[in-house]
Design a protein around this motif. Structure first.
Motif: not given
Length: 447
Positions: A179-183, A186-189
């Protein structure tokens, strides 16, 4: 067109700050630092263009070749001697040497935003206030306009800007269900998910880059640098910096960052074969991908920069350059005429058409710019994302008046964190200590 990246990797030889806290000697027919303040009315500028003359412009930005040609066609009595005196630090060293020698100083010089304060404080650049720059308020986006100002004075006109965004390989994301991260959480995940699915793939590459690190701290709300004349502060213990280090340390500890150095052949290969899945970088990047990563044509997309707080809309600048007038230049009036043509008037559109990301609100808001479809990015209207980022750049950022030197020692301090020899927080503390020591040696009062 192959673009030169706006965030220059510095060579080991760095720009000396020996002139920083004392004024440069005077030189040139127009008067040096001891002479009267430079300036000219619009009528005087037009008269100078009609009279003609020659100006020497030191710059490496490729779109300026067409700008110079067009300028000479419009004003046939003017000759523009466009010289590539080196990229970034190489040019800065040559410029400082010319200033010291009192000869060979160009009429116009390209100076990146992070390097501008160093030349301003050494009195090597001309204040442009006498040319009516107060009328340019609103002409440029906030980030670049702030970057060319020192106190109440303007020392350059913005050429381009680097508001940050997330560039990502859609094919890789689709393949692994990312999923394109918005935070940033989320980027790390997503970084963990990607590397688990394909141990050869990484969310991004990062072996330590001063410009990227300071830009990330900027977005996170950190303001480690304070500047008041020759009194400066360096403090990487602020909450914004801690936000960045806490998050990025997870990527380092998890070995989730590709150990490939940026702008190397291996880096370009990784961007092309999908083993480097994203870049968080300035808005000048599209043309670099188009020309340097042809293997991924149609696969990349652009999304807003991930946020530190869910729902936030805050970005930072990464790179960008100004055109400035050295104090020892011989023909300041013609030099300013070229500056304005290249950054505000017809040249601004020429450069945007050539692939430069504009700093001017007129270009950024034009339907022609916003509706442009990029085949490389699957037909996406990339500029809409990038122009929005330009409006969201957080205010209040300052660079050190010896940032050129500070960036050159980043690898020896913060760089150790990427080798597992220190934490990011420890590396930043070492960078802080080394920067403070250097500043004091150069005669600054450092807090």
């Amino acid at each position: 067109m192959m673009r030169i990246r706006r965030r220059t990797i510095l060579a080991s030889a760095v720009l000396s700050a020996s002139l920083l806290v004392t004024a440069c000697g005077s030189g040139g027919d127009d008067g040096g630092s001891a002479g009267p303040a430079a300036g000219a009315s619009e009528a005087e500028i037009q008269a100078a263009l009609e009279a003609g003359g020659t100006i020497t412009v030191w710059a490496w930005e490729p779109t300026l070749k067409q700008v110079a040609a067009d300028f000479q066609a419009k004003y046939p009595k003017v000759t523009v001697d466009l010289v590539n005196a080196g990229t970034g630090n190489d040019q800065y060293t040559a410029l400082q040497n010319a200033v010291k020698a009192g000869s060979g100083v160009p009429d116009v010089a390209q100076v990146e935003y992070y390097a501008l304060p160093q030349f301003v404080l050494s009195k090597a650049l001309t204040s442009l206030d006498g040319y009516g720059t107060d009328a340019l308020d609103g002409t440029f986006t906030p980030g670049p306009w702030n970057a060319v100002r020192s106190g109440d004075a303007v020392y350059g006109l913005p050429m381009d800007s680097g508001p940050m965004a997330l560039f990502y390989n859609k094919e890789v994301f689709d393949k692994h269900g990312l999923t394109v991260p918005t935070t940033w959480d989320e980027y790390v995940a997503e970084a963990e998910k990607l590397h688990k699915a394909d141990p050869k793939a990484y969310i991004t590459s990062d072996t330590g880059d001063a410009g990227f690190t300071t830009s990330m701290i900027w977005q996170a709300g950190g303001r480690p640098y304070s500047v008041d004349g020759t009194t400066v502060g360096v403090d990487f213990a602020d909450p914004g910096t801690q936000k960045f280090t806490a998050t990025w340390q997870k990527l380092i500890d998890g070995k989730l960052l590709s150990p490939v150095t940026g702008w190397s052949d291996a880096w370009y290969k990784g961007l092309g074969d999908g083993t480097i899945a994203t870049l968080v970088i300035g808005a000048w990047m599209p043309a670099n991908l188009e020309s340097g990563v042809t293997a991924a044509n149609g696969k990349w997309r652009v999304a807003p920069m991930p946020q530190w707080e869910a729902g936030g809309k805050v970005t930072a600048e990464n790179g960008g350059s100004s055109l400035a007038i050295p104090e020892q230049g011989d023909n300041k009036t013609l030099a300013y005429a070229f500056l304005k043509y290249a950054t505000v008037d017809e040249g601004a559109q020429t450069r945007a058409d050539g692939g430069a990301f504009p700093a001017t609100t007129a270009q950024l808001s034009s339907p022609q710019f916003l509706e442009k479809e990029f085949p490389y990015f699957g037909g996406q209207k990339v500029n809409q994302v990038l122009a929005e980022s330009a409006q969201q750049v957080a205010p209040g950022w300052s660079y050190l008046p010896f940032q050129v030197y500070a960036n050159s020692i980043f690898g020896d301090t913060v760089g150790k964190a990427y080798l597992g020899q220190a934490t990011l927080a420890e590396g930043l503390k070492a960078w802080q200590d080394a920067s403070v020591k250097y500043g004091q040696e150069q005669g600054f009062t450092v807090k």
